[in-house]
Design a protein around this motif. Structure first.
Motif, PDB file in Angstrom:
ATOM      1  N   ALA A  19      23.357  13.074  24.166  1.00  7.02           N
ATOM      2  CA  ALA A  19      22.188  12.190  24.195  1.00  7.02           C
ATOM      3  C   ALA A  19      20.929  12.873  24.713  1.00  7.02           C
ATOM      4  N   PHE A  72      17.981  13.850  22.245  1.00  5.30           N
ATOM      5  CA  PHE A  72      16.677  13.193  22.414  1.00  5.30           C
ATOM      6  C   PHE A  72      15.568  14.240  22.513  1.00  5.30           C
ATOM      7  N   THR A  77      19.919   9.877  20.221  1.00  7.71           N
ATOM      8  CA  THR A  77      20.317   9.552  21.586  1.00  7.71           C
ATOM      9  C   THR A  77      21.557   8.664  21.591  1.00  7.71           C
TER      10      THR A  77
END
Length: 195
Positions: A71, A75, A115
């Motif tokens: 994640a 991101f 994410t």
């Protein structure tokens, strides 16, 4: 013995990127590489008649980057992709750049989706075919949940027209991308000798 000790060194909740030796340089390289992969995949673009949004490889790359990196790094990679593309680097679909175009909502959706699938991968969603399918389906749904309303707002289309132009034509391609991910991700874990 070496396989057992390698298994112990990988913490629970690892993603594929965690199989590489940990360092800040590794994380930077993974983030930059994830952004570059997404930018390259965006150049694989096929126009869709009646839609301002082309079929591209960037959604597949964004979901793959999020799943493989986790994640946080996913991101950051998609954030870097969006930031540099918004600043003028021509690596959005068809070599375009800039924020605010009709398909920019999909870029924002990919940021969120990377994410989500990265968090799911930390829970083992990339270890089996069925769980990978679920993660890819959810990631695609997140992309559409942001991209389709943005398309409607930016073009003045009704929401129904935006669904017809910005989602429906892409569902078969998304299914094919999910099938590819369903083969690649669990196979990568098997090649690495991890369950």
């Amino acid at each position: 013995m070496s396989t057992a000790s390698a298994s112990v060194s990988i913490r629970p909740g690892a993603v594929l990127a965690d199989l590489l030796p940990a360092s800040r340089a590794r994380d930077i390289a993974l983030v930059v590489g994830g952004a570059a992969l997404t930018g390259l995949a965006a150049q694989i673009a096929v126009p869709v008649p009646g839609s301002p949004v082309p079929v591209t490889g960037q959604t597949f790359a964004a979901l793959l980057v999020g799943t493989a990196l986790g994640a946080r790094r996913g991101f950051l990679a998609l954030g870097l992709y969006a930031l540099l593309g918004s600043a003028g680097l021509p690596w959005f679909a068809n070599g375009t750049s800039g924020a605010g175009g009709a398909s920019f909502g999909y870029v924002l959706g990919m940021l969120l989706a990377s994410t989500v699938v990265g968090a799911l991968a930390r829970r083992g969603a990339d270890r089996s075919v069925l769980r990978t399918a679920g993660a890819m389906a959810l990631g695609s749904a997140v992309i559409y949940a942001v991209g389709v309303p943005y398309l409607a707002l930016s073009t003045g289309m009704s929401l129904g027209a935006a669904v017809a132009a910005g989602m429906t034509p892409f569902l078969i391609g998304d299914a094919l991308k999910a099938l590819l991910a369903m083969g690649l991700l669990p196979a990568a874990w098997k090649l690495a000798g991890r369950p």
